[in-house]
Enzyme design. Sequence first.
Site, PDB file in Angstrom:
ATOM      1  N   CYS A 133      33.839   4.748  13.539  1.00 16.30           N
ATOM      2  CA  CYS A 133      34.355   4.177  14.779  1.00 16.30           C
ATOM      3  C   CYS A 133      33.751   2.798  14.976  1.00 16.30           C
ATOM      4  O   CYS A 133      32.643   2.659  15.456  1.00 16.30           O
ATOM      5  CB  CYS A 133      34.000   5.080  15.954  1.00 16.30           C
ATOM      6  SG  CYS A 133      34.761   4.541  17.466  1.00 16.30           S
ATOM      7  N   THR A 177       0.849  -1.198   0.000  1.00 13.02           N
ATOM      8  CA  THR A 177       0.000   0.000   0.000  1.00 13.02           C
ATOM      9  C   THR A 177       0.879   1.241   0.000  1.00 13.02           C
ATOM     10  O   THR A 177       1.844   1.336   0.756  1.00 13.02           O
ATOM     11  CB  THR A 177      -0.935  -0.006   1.228  1.00 13.02           C
ATOM     12  OG1 THR A 177      -1.694  -1.201   1.166  1.00 13.02           O
ATOM     13  CG2 THR A 177      -1.856   1.199   1.233  1.00 13.02           C
TER      14      THR A 177
END
Length: 393
Positions: A324, A236
């Site tokens: 990191c 949808t």
Amino acid sequence: MAIIYFDNNATTKVAEEVLEEIRPYFCKLYGNPSSMHTFGGQVGVRIRRAREQVAGLLGCGPSEIIFTAGGTESDNAAIMGTLAAVPNKRKVITTRVEHPAVLAVCRELENHGYTVVELGVDKLGRLDLAELQEQLDDDTAVVTIMYANNETGVVFPIEKIADMVTSRGVLFHTDAVQVVGKIPLNLSKSNIDLLSLSGHKLHAPKGIGVLYVRRGTKFSPFLIGGHQEKGRRGGTENIPYIAGLGKACEMAALHLEEENTRVRSLRDTLEQGLLERIPQTLVNGDPESRLPNTVSLSFEYVEGESILLMLSNLGICASSGSACTSGSLEPSHVLRAMGIPFTAAHGSIRFSLSIYNTEEDIDYILEQLPPIIERLRDISPFWKDYVKASSQG
Ligand code: PLP
């Protein structure tokens, strides 16, 4: 604290006008466009208009637009959808500097018996088109090469690449997530077969995107379900966000000129100003072919993460070229592919602007960043070694 936002390649602010366009589709016009009643049907009208608004920005036909849930889905659908449509071909060509939405898909394909070629780049982040030409063969199903790089802003010669690839009878997809709204496009005059865009990079919400599929292109649906999007993408429709993306594309078309004049000039002032004020600063990426809003700079001998944290404390948002992970600061795959030296790659920061940036934003960062780099260099052993070595001649 006021926020000074220089991270528009990560995501952008939703434009107020876009928000206003979205609002009615939650509590008032909430029908399902597949319903038989008029209440649902009127929503279908808005999808049609959005399709035209997007097509207007891309210079293509509305029927060539498929709404998706964002850039990642569009990239996945483009690659998987073309491979499924040409099952006898088993080779995919891409580049080493793609976004993970492409690169991770290609690497996964290797586990399924595909040959994947990742083209390298030079120190300025440029491709060698002769290498691409050499790799194109009868087994190649699809070539997927980004239009512009999200980290450095380097723009590849995509029209030339599209001509080269399609003239060999191979399908060509480009991830244009960072380009739409920044560079004028006219897909009706182009050989690009498939193109991805993402709403949240052009002032629409996150979670909406488009896959352009040129009429007649071999393509199998990636998300299978209902008949939505002419059976090319089940589910949808996300009407509010589709309406918002339509509005954002209409606005982007109006702002293209500003992106390429005022925003470009702010970016250039920022770049020049930082190069003048901070020694041992390098620009990453081809200065001749770059998005107007992006600059990636390396401040040698300091860590990008430390710079970002200190900027963040002042309300300034940017991003770094290292991630990191598990305690080690690895330079990004893009900077590594460009062969940027370790001492520069670690101190790389990307500033990405938008039409909402002002001269005051630039003045502020030009005032705040030089002392930050100076302070960080004061405590950097690499900087001390560099100063010592250069004083010894
Ligand atoms: N491709 C590029 C070049 C991007 O920069 C991004 C997002 O950063 C994506 C794809 C993924 O888009 P999305 O966040 O809409 O899934």
